[in-house]
Each structure stands twice: as C-alpha cells, then as structure tokens.
Design a protein around this motif. Structure first.
Motif, PDB file in Angstrom:
ATOM      1  N   VAL A 287      14.823  39.558  61.375  1.00  0.00           N
ATOM      2  CA  VAL A 287      13.513  40.110  61.727  1.00  0.00           C
ATOM      3  C   VAL A 287      13.585  41.630  61.718  1.00  0.00           C
ATOM      4  O   VAL A 287      14.534  42.228  62.237  1.00  0.00           O
ATOM      5  CB  VAL A 287      13.077  39.609  63.117  1.00  0.00           C
ATOM      6  CG1 VAL A 287      11.788  40.293  63.555  1.00  0.00           C
ATOM      7  CG2 VAL A 287      12.893  38.095  63.104  1.00  0.00           C
TER       8      VAL A 287
ATOM      9  N   ARG B 213       2.271  42.694  73.673  1.00  0.00           N
ATOM     10  CA  ARG B 213       1.833  42.163  72.390  1.00  0.00           C
ATOM     11  C   ARG B 213       1.237  43.305  71.572  1.00  0.00           C
ATOM     12  O   ARG B 213       0.610  44.202  72.131  1.00  0.00           O
ATOM     13  CB  ARG B 213       0.780  41.056  72.566  1.00  0.00           C
ATOM     14  CG  ARG B 213       1.267  39.844  73.350  1.00  0.00           C
ATOM     15  CD  ARG B 213       2.356  39.089  72.625  1.00  0.00           C
ATOM     16  NE  ARG B 213       2.753  37.878  73.328  1.00  0.00           N
ATOM     17  CZ  ARG B 213       3.728  37.809  74.219  1.00  0.00           C
ATOM     18  NH1 ARG B 213       4.413  38.920  74.528  1.00  0.00           N
ATOM     19  NH2 ARG B 213       4.033  36.670  74.803  1.00  0.00           N
ATOM     20  N   ALA B 214       1.443  43.272  70.278  1.00  0.00           N
ATOM     21  CA  ALA B 214       0.840  44.251  69.383  1.00  0.00           C
ATOM     22  C   ALA B 214      -0.535  43.749  68.982  1.00  0.00           C
ATOM     23  O   ALA B 214      -0.660  42.675  68.385  1.00  0.00           O
ATOM     24  CB  ALA B 214       1.714  44.469  68.153  1.00  0.00           C
TER      25      ALA B 214
ATOM     26  N   ASP C 137       7.739  52.266  63.069  1.00  0.00           N
ATOM     27  CA  ASP C 137       8.980  51.864  62.410  1.00  0.00           C
ATOM     28  C   ASP C 137       9.255  52.683  61.157  1.00  0.00           C
ATOM     29  O   ASP C 137      10.253  52.462  60.474  1.00  0.00           O
ATOM     30  CB  ASP C 137       8.965  50.374  62.064  1.00  0.00           C
ATOM     31  CG  ASP C 137       7.798  49.999  61.181  1.00  0.00           C
ATOM     32  OD1 ASP C 137       7.053  50.904  60.764  1.00  0.00           O
ATOM     33  OD2 ASP C 137       7.615  48.795  60.919  1.00  0.00           O
TER      34      ASP C 137
ATOM     35  N   ALA D 134       7.606  44.330  64.765  1.00  0.00           N
ATOM     36  CA  ALA D 134       7.860  43.375  65.844  1.00  0.00           C
ATOM     37  C   ALA D 134       8.999  43.829  66.754  1.00  0.00           C
ATOM     38  O   ALA D 134       9.004  43.528  67.950  1.00  0.00           O
ATOM     39  CB  ALA D 134       8.177  41.997  65.264  1.00  0.00           C
ATOM     40  N   LEU D 135       9.964  44.559  66.198  1.00  0.00           N
ATOM     41  CA  LEU D 135      11.099  45.018  67.005  1.00  0.00           C
ATOM     42  C   LEU D 135      10.708  46.147  67.946  1.00  0.00           C
ATOM     43  O   LEU D 135      11.474  46.491  68.837  1.00  0.00           O
ATOM     44  CB  LEU D 135      12.233  45.475  66.093  1.00  0.00           C
ATOM     45  CG  LEU D 135      12.829  44.396  65.177  1.00  0.00           C
ATOM     46  CD1 LEU D 135      13.900  44.989  64.294  1.00  0.00           C
ATOM     47  CD2 LEU D 135      13.374  43.239  65.991  1.00  0.00           C
ATOM     48  N   ARG D 136       9.545  46.751  67.752  1.00  0.00           N
ATOM     49  CA  ARG D 136       9.096  47.850  68.601  1.00  0.00           C
ATOM     50  C   ARG D 136       8.241  47.376  69.774  1.00  0.00           C
ATOM     51  O   ARG D 136       7.812  48.189  70.584  1.00  0.00           O
ATOM     52  CB  ARG D 136       8.285  48.844  67.760  1.00  0.00           C
ATOM     53  CG  ARG D 136       9.014  49.327  66.515  1.00  0.00           C
ATOM     54  CD  ARG D 136      10.204  50.169  66.857  1.00  0.00           C
ATOM     55  NE  ARG D 136      10.927  50.606  65.656  1.00  0.00           N
ATOM     56  CZ  ARG D 136      11.503  51.771  65.537  1.00  0.00           C
ATOM     57  NH1 ARG D 136      11.451  52.637  66.521  1.00  0.00           N
ATOM     58  NH2 ARG D 136      12.134  52.092  64.432  1.00  0.00           N
ATOM     59  N   VAL D 137       7.977  46.084  69.844  1.00  0.00           N
ATOM     60  CA  VAL D 137       7.167  45.530  70.929  1.00  0.00           C
ATOM     61  C   VAL D 137       8.088  45.125  72.067  1.00  0.00           C
ATOM     62  O   VAL D 137       9.011  44.329  71.870  1.00  0.00           O
ATOM     63  CB  VAL D 137       6.339  44.322  70.449  1.00  0.00           C
ATOM     64  CG1 VAL D 137       5.474  43.785  71.569  1.00  0.00           C
ATOM     65  CG2 VAL D 137       5.475  44.720  69.256  1.00  0.00           C
TER      66      VAL D 137
END
Length: 329
Positions: free
Chosen positions: A114, A126-127, A184, A118-121
């Motif tokens: 992955v 939730r984004a 990102d 998504a890795l920054r949430v």
C-alpha cells in the motif's frame, strides 16, 4: 673389421648424445602440465564469477493482504535475480501493508505494498473529499499539509432569511490534498507530467481533509445542506473550541438500553458514533426539538358568523417555526 665396429659405435654414441640434447631442449621450451588438483582449483573462481547473487527481502511466512507485516516475517536471502522494486533491508518493510496475498519465500516488491495518500491518514481519521473553488479554498492559496477551519453557511429562503446561520463546523483539520497536489508528493493520475507549481496554479475542484471518523457525518450533511468555507490558519495555532460548552447532537440511531443490572454504557465514540449518525433537522437546529416545527393546525371555535359575513366560523392557527398565522374558514 675392428675399425669398422669402432666407427659404428662412435656414430651411435654421437647420435644418442644428439637425441638427448634435443630432448633436453624440448623439455625447456614446453610448459609443465599442472597437476589435476591445481587445474580444478583454477576453474572455481571462473564459475563463481559467472553466478552473481543479490540480497533480496523475502517473506518467511504467508502475508495476508490488508494486514501489517510483522518484523519477524521477513528475512534477507541471496538470490540470483534482483527484481525491480525489491528491498535489500527488512527495517523499511516492518508495518507496511501488502495489497495482495504473498506466499512464503516470495520477494517483497514496492508495487505489492500500500502506498500513496492512505499512508498519510492517521488512526481514527478518514480522508474525505469536498467540493472546492477559488473562494472556498482561500483564493487557491491552500496547499497540502496546511491546517484549516471549516465554516458552514446555511441559507434559508427569502421568506425566512433571518433564520440563515453561519458557524464553525470543524476546527484545525489537516489538508491532505488540494486539487491535483497532495501531501504524498504525487501528482494525480491525470496530471502525471505536470509540475507541482503548475498543479497549484490550476483551479482546484476538490479538497481532501483528514477528518475524525465520528465527524464525517456532520461534514457530509453540511456539504449537502449549505456551503462550506475553508479558513487558513497558522499551523502553530493550536486553539480549538471547547466541546463541553455545547450539547452533543442526538443520534439518528438510538443505542440499546442496558439490561437490568448492567452498568451504564459510556457515550458513543469513534466508529460507533459514526454508525449512529445524525439527522439533518438535529444538525441544523442543534438538537432542539422546538427550533423547527412542522406546520401545526390548531382549530379554534369562534363566535357564530354574522349574517352576510364571509367565511365560516372556524379559525385555524398555522404555526411555522416561531411564527403563527390565523386563517378564517
């Protein structure tokens, strides 16, 4: 006869000496043949040079998709291949999440894990994407990584314009992406060849915010009920409103009451609060039951109608919110 024998013997001796000398000269010119053991040892470096190996991280046990990789499930092996995107150390892989099931002994590749926004949430967030324009996005000055306050404008119709409201909806929320730029550092799939400066200059149509999961319902209702406005704030400003000063909104779904003898259950939080939801009426009014009332008909009996008077003798009071109107029937 004796002389002839001596002559032949002398010739033979000279011939033997000549052959011996010739043999000695040949032995000096030809290289000595190496022993078999030396020849075998000389071929080993050549074979070793031909078979080159590479350090590659592989899985020591099956790795299911969607689960974090434990540190003890990895090891480094020397392989004769070096796949693109392979890892040489196990430390960067601990905690990463595969997107597909990986079998034991499989090399781990960057494309199998992955990556992206998504890795920054953070956990519990939730984004969420909301519609954006130049006004909503502070003149397109909002950038990924900024912190913003989300304000809501609820505008009533022309008859009830005095009931319009504006309020702070969410405070100090992180911007994950604005337009095609994101935290990102990756451009959108449609603008892979565009530079970061060009992406920020383009008019953004969406803003992606990191929102606590229990506040996603409020943000969704707000976007569909009114207009959102982002207010850019200094990242060092840590001030936020005190939630204890305001009553919590009632949930759309009511939790089950505790059984007799069971302790009182704590208030809903996180995913439980998000699943319970909130209604539009409670969101707009703050949960006050008398703030918005449906039209109520209250019949009133009046004096008998005088002769020639228009209308019946029944008066009806129609209540809309905090207004009332009496209609003669």
């Amino acid at each position: 006869m004796i002389n002839l024998t001596k002559i032949v013997a002398a010739i033979l001796v000279l011939l033997a000496l000549a052959l011996g000398g010739y043999a000695w000269m040949l032995s000096r010119q030809a290289p000595a043949a190496p022993p078999p053991a030396a020849a075998a040892s000389g071929n080993s470096p050549a074979k070793a040079a031909q078979v080159k190996t590479f350090p590659v991280v592989v899985a020591t046990k099956p790795l299911p998709a969607g689960l974090a990789i434990p540190a003890d499930a990895l090891r480094v092996e020397q392989l004769t291949i070096n796949p693109a995107g392979a890892f040489q150390e196990t430390a960067p892989l601990a905690g990463r999440v595969p997107v597909i099931d990986l079998g034991e002994g499989s090399p781990l590749l960057e494309g199998q894990l992955v990556s992206g926004l998504a890795l920054r949430v953070a956990e519990g967030e939730r984004a969420v994407a909301v519609k954006a324009d130049e006004v909503m996005g502070v003149g397109n000055k909002v950038q990924p990584g900024d912190f913003v306050d989300v304000f809501l404008m609820l505008k009533s119709d022309s008859k009830d314009i005095d009931r319009s409201q504006a309020r702070l909806l969410l405070s100090r929320k992180r911007v994950l992406a604005f337009g095609s730029a994101s935290v990102d550092g990756l451009p959108s799939k449609t603008d892979k060849n565009a530079g970061a400066q060009q992406q920020r200059a383009e008019a953004a149509r969406t803003a992606v915010l990191a929102i606590p999961v229990e506040d996603v319902n409020r943000l969704t209702l707000a976007e569909n009920s009114g207009r959102l406005l982002l207010a850019l704030r200094n990242p060092t400003d840590m001030s936020e409103p005190d939630p204890k000063l305001f009553a919590e909104l009632p949930t759309a779904l009511q939790p089950l009451a505790p059984k007799p003898g069971e302790p009182r259950r704590p208030p809903l939080e996180g995913l439980d609060r998000a699943q319970a939801g909130v209604t539009t009426a409670d969101f707009v009014t703050g949960g006050k039951p008398d703030s918005i009332r449906t039209a109520t008909v209250v019949p009133r009996t009046s004096a008998p109608r005088a002769e020639g008077q228009r209308g019946g003798g029944l008066k009806v009071e129609v209540i809309r919110g905090d207004r009332s109107e009496t209609i003669n029937y």
